[in-house]
Design a protein around this motif. Sequence first.
Motif, PDB file in Angstrom:
ATOM      1  N   PRO A  10      67.830 -68.972  -7.607  1.00 45.28           N
ATOM      2  CA  PRO A  10      68.020 -70.104  -8.032  1.00 45.28           C
ATOM      3  C   PRO A  10      66.702 -70.011  -7.548  1.00 45.28           C
ATOM      4  N   ALA A  11      66.289 -71.216  -7.993  1.00 49.04           N
ATOM      5  CA  ALA A  11      64.538 -71.642  -7.602  1.00 49.04           C
ATOM      6  C   ALA A  11      64.703 -73.017  -7.443  1.00 49.04           C
ATOM      7  N   GLU A  17      60.060 -79.274 -10.763  1.00 47.00           N
ATOM      8  CA  GLU A  17      59.164 -79.638 -11.525  1.00 47.00           C
ATOM      9  C   GLU A  17      59.434 -79.423 -13.064  1.00 47.00           C
ATOM     10  N   LEU A  18      60.061 -78.691 -13.283  1.00 41.62           N
ATOM     11  CA  LEU A  18      60.449 -78.581 -14.922  1.00 41.62           C
ATOM     12  C   LEU A  18      61.335 -80.023 -15.800  1.00 41.62           C
ATOM     13  N   LEU A  61      55.410 -71.290 -14.929  1.00 38.52           N
ATOM     14  CA  LEU A  61      54.662 -69.635 -14.151  1.00 38.52           C
ATOM     15  C   LEU A  61      56.421 -69.623 -13.436  1.00 38.52           C
ATOM     16  N   ILE A  62      56.869 -70.332 -12.689  1.00 32.74           N
ATOM     17  CA  ILE A  62      57.515 -69.303 -11.303  1.00 32.74           C
ATOM     18  C   ILE A  62      57.874 -68.821 -11.529  1.00 32.74           C
ATOM     19  N   LYS A  63      57.860 -67.282 -10.694  1.00 34.44           N
ATOM     20  CA  LYS A  63      58.657 -66.652 -10.867  1.00 34.44           C
ATOM     21  C   LYS A  63      59.765 -66.051 -10.035  1.00 34.44           C
ATOM     22  N   VAL A  64      61.290 -66.427 -10.735  1.00 35.78           N
ATOM     23  CA  VAL A  64      62.359 -66.163  -9.269  1.00 35.78           C
ATOM     24  C   VAL A  64      62.553 -64.192  -9.376  1.00 35.78           C
ATOM     25  N   PRO A  65      63.302 -64.788  -7.898  1.00 36.44           N
ATOM     26  CA  PRO A  65      63.171 -63.209  -7.951  1.00 36.44           C
ATOM     27  C   PRO A  65      64.819 -62.796  -9.005  1.00 36.44           C
ATOM     28  N   MET A 133      67.558 -71.301  -2.315  1.00 36.39           N
ATOM     29  CA  MET A 133      69.105 -71.946  -2.469  1.00 36.39           C
ATOM     30  C   MET A 133      70.079 -70.111  -2.414  1.00 36.39           C
ATOM     31  N   THR A 134      69.067 -69.491  -2.317  1.00 42.39           N
ATOM     32  CA  THR A 134      70.427 -68.222  -2.993  1.00 42.39           C
ATOM     33  C   THR A 134      71.631 -68.279  -1.725  1.00 42.39           C
TER      34      THR A 134
END
Length: 157
Positions: A10-11, A17-18, A61-65, A133-134
């Motif tokens: 989770p980010a 931002e969303l 556009l933010i990429k999460v692992p 947050m992980t």
Amino acid sequence: MSDTVRLVCPAGRKHVELWAGYALVALGIVAIAVDPTHWANITLGVLTAVIGAALAVHGHLIKVPVLEVSDGEFRYERGRYVVSVPFHDIGSYYVLPGRIRSLGLCDTAGRPKRFPSLQSRRSSRTYLPLTGMTKPAKVESFMAMAGIPPRKRSLSA
């Protein structure tokens, strides 16, 4: 291993931002709807909606692992950065504590594996960055389902 085990980190920044972007777009529409004949309301509403739309687009556009184990391969993906390691080359793992958590993998001899860096900032690194947050318990649960032991219980050490 034939089943796919997947963990999407989770980010918080992405969610903030969303939600903030969508709220600003709605606020801009409300500002225009309150008094559509006054130029100040129209200007304020349009500016608020445009800023909200830009914020929402940036949030998307933010990429999460993403961690995934399938078909005998461990895969880490964050945007265009992809690391694939054959499952039989992984001996154990460890989670680095800190504000932004990271995942380290060890080979069967117990030595940390080295990975190419993100965006060519360093020559290599011994960990894969996750998000703040992980939760470590969630990573431990994922690795247990994948069948990778923690470093402290590694068979080789």
